[in-house]
Design a protein around this motif. Structure first.
Motif, PDB file in Angstrom:
ATOM      1  N   UNK A 112      57.210 -36.132  21.713  1.00  0.00           N
ATOM      2  CA  UNK A 112      56.839 -34.916  21.002  1.00  0.00           C
ATOM      3  C   UNK A 112      55.987 -34.027  21.898  1.00  0.00           C
ATOM      4  N   UNK A 113      56.014 -32.756  21.618  1.00  0.00           N
ATOM      5  CA  UNK A 113      55.182 -31.798  22.329  1.00  0.00           C
ATOM      6  C   UNK A 113      54.213 -31.179  21.331  1.00  0.00           C
ATOM      7  N   UNK A 114      53.070 -30.697  21.838  1.00  0.00           N
ATOM      8  CA  UNK A 114      52.069 -30.115  20.956  1.00  0.00           C
ATOM      9  C   UNK A 114      51.186 -29.165  21.731  1.00  0.00           C
ATOM     10  N   UNK A 115      50.419 -28.391  20.960  1.00  0.00           N
ATOM     11  CA  UNK A 115      49.314 -27.647  21.536  1.00  0.00           C
ATOM     12  C   UNK A 115      48.219 -27.515  20.501  1.00  0.00           C
ATOM     13  N   UNK A 120      30.886 -15.769  19.103  1.00  0.00           N
ATOM     14  CA  UNK A 120      31.921 -14.779  18.801  1.00  0.00           C
ATOM     15  C   UNK A 120      31.938 -14.493  17.296  1.00  0.00           C
ATOM     16  N   UNK A 121      32.488 -13.327  16.926  1.00  0.00           N
ATOM     17  CA  UNK A 121      32.604 -12.978  15.510  1.00  0.00           C
ATOM     18  C   UNK A 121      33.536 -13.930  14.774  1.00  0.00           C
ATOM     19  N   UNK A 122      34.634 -14.298  15.433  1.00  0.00           N
ATOM     20  CA  UNK A 122      35.615 -15.187  14.833  1.00  0.00           C
ATOM     21  C   UNK A 122      36.098 -16.195  15.865  1.00  0.00           C
ATOM     22  N   UNK A 123      36.472 -17.359  15.370  1.00  0.00           N
ATOM     23  CA  UNK A 123      37.079 -18.382  16.223  1.00  0.00           C
ATOM     24  C   UNK A 123      38.078 -19.147  15.365  1.00  0.00           C
ATOM     25  N   UNK A 124      39.167 -19.577  16.006  1.00  0.00           N
ATOM     26  CA  UNK A 124      40.168 -20.346  15.251  1.00  0.00           C
ATOM     27  C   UNK A 124      40.793 -21.380  16.175  1.00  0.00           C
ATOM     28  N   UNK A 125      41.317 -22.393  15.553  1.00  0.00           N
ATOM     29  CA  UNK A 125      42.038 -23.430  16.265  1.00  0.00           C
ATOM     30  C   UNK A 125      43.472 -23.421  15.758  1.00  0.00           C
ATOM     31  N   UNK A 126      44.405 -23.143  16.664  1.00  0.00           N
ATOM     32  CA  UNK A 126      45.823 -23.127  16.325  1.00  0.00           C
ATOM     33  C   UNK A 126      46.436 -24.451  16.756  1.00  0.00           C
ATOM     34  N   UNK A 127      47.174 -25.089  15.852  1.00  0.00           N
ATOM     35  CA  UNK A 127      47.785 -26.377  16.159  1.00  0.00           C
ATOM     36  C   UNK A 127      49.281 -26.268  15.917  1.00  0.00           C
ATOM     37  N   UNK A 128      50.049 -26.620  16.925  1.00  0.00           N
ATOM     38  CA  UNK A 128      51.506 -26.668  16.812  1.00  0.00           C
ATOM     39  C   UNK A 128      51.970 -28.037  17.265  1.00  0.00           C
ATOM     40  N   UNK A 129      52.939 -28.584  16.556  1.00  0.00           N
ATOM     41  CA  UNK A 129      53.490 -29.895  16.892  1.00  0.00           C
ATOM     42  C   UNK A 129      55.004 -29.803  16.778  1.00  0.00           C
ATOM     43  N   UNK A 130      55.707 -30.159  17.848  1.00  0.00           N
ATOM     44  CA  UNK A 130      57.158 -30.125  17.855  1.00  0.00           C
ATOM     45  C   UNK A 130      57.680 -31.547  17.991  1.00  0.00           C
ATOM     46  N   UNK A 131      58.352 -32.035  16.952  1.00  0.00           N
ATOM     47  CA  UNK A 131      58.902 -33.380  16.997  1.00  0.00           C
ATOM     48  C   UNK A 131      60.237 -33.368  17.729  1.00  0.00           C
ATOM     49  N   UNK A 132      60.561 -34.507  18.298  1.00  0.00           N
ATOM     50  CA  UNK A 132      61.808 -34.676  19.038  1.00  0.00           C
ATOM     51  C   UNK A 132      62.465 -35.982  18.613  1.00  0.00           C
ATOM     52  N   UNK A 133      63.746 -36.139  18.899  1.00  0.00           N
ATOM     53  CA  UNK A 133      64.432 -37.397  18.563  1.00  0.00           C
ATOM     54  C   UNK A 133      63.828 -38.571  19.342  1.00  0.00           C
TER      55      UNK A 133
END
Length: 109
Positions: free
Chosen positions: A29-32, A11-24
């Motif tokens: 925790x949740x992530x993607x 592909x012309x471009x590729x990226x990795x998106x990282x999200x992290x949601x902390x919890x008490x």
């Protein structure tokens, strides 16, 4: 991304998106970790609920060939527990394996 997949991506471009949601304390925790190519292919490893789809496991891998396609889901067991450990697990093992299989059908999982 070239570092992670040895220049295999077509592909012309590729990226990795990282999200992290902390919890008490007491709530995990949740992530993607979600990989996206300009070709339209995308996939990811997620720890998050899908309230509208009760059959999708909380920890899952999802992928689709294009934005018009439906995601395919499968449950996964993560080896690592910490954010840094999961980052390495996804970027050094899981993502390169998926991309190699995508671009080289002779690659085994």
């Amino acid at each position: 991304m070239q570092i992670l997949v040895d220049g295999l991506v077509d592909a012309d471009e590729a990226r990795l998106e990282i999200n992290w949601w902390t919890h008490p304390d007491g709530i995990g925790d949740q992530f993607k970790f979600h990989y996206v190519e300009s070709s339209g292919y995308d996939c990811g490893w997620h720890r998050q609920p899908h309230p509208e789809e009760s059959d999708i496991p909380f920890d899952h891998f999802q992928q689709r060939a294009s934005p018009e396609s439906d995601y395919q889901y499968q449950g996964v067991d993560f080896l690592e527990k910490t954010p840094v450990g999961l980052l390495w697990e996804v970027t050094r093992t899981r993502l390169p394996r998926i991309i190699r299989a995508r671009y080289d059908p002779d690659t085994e999982f």
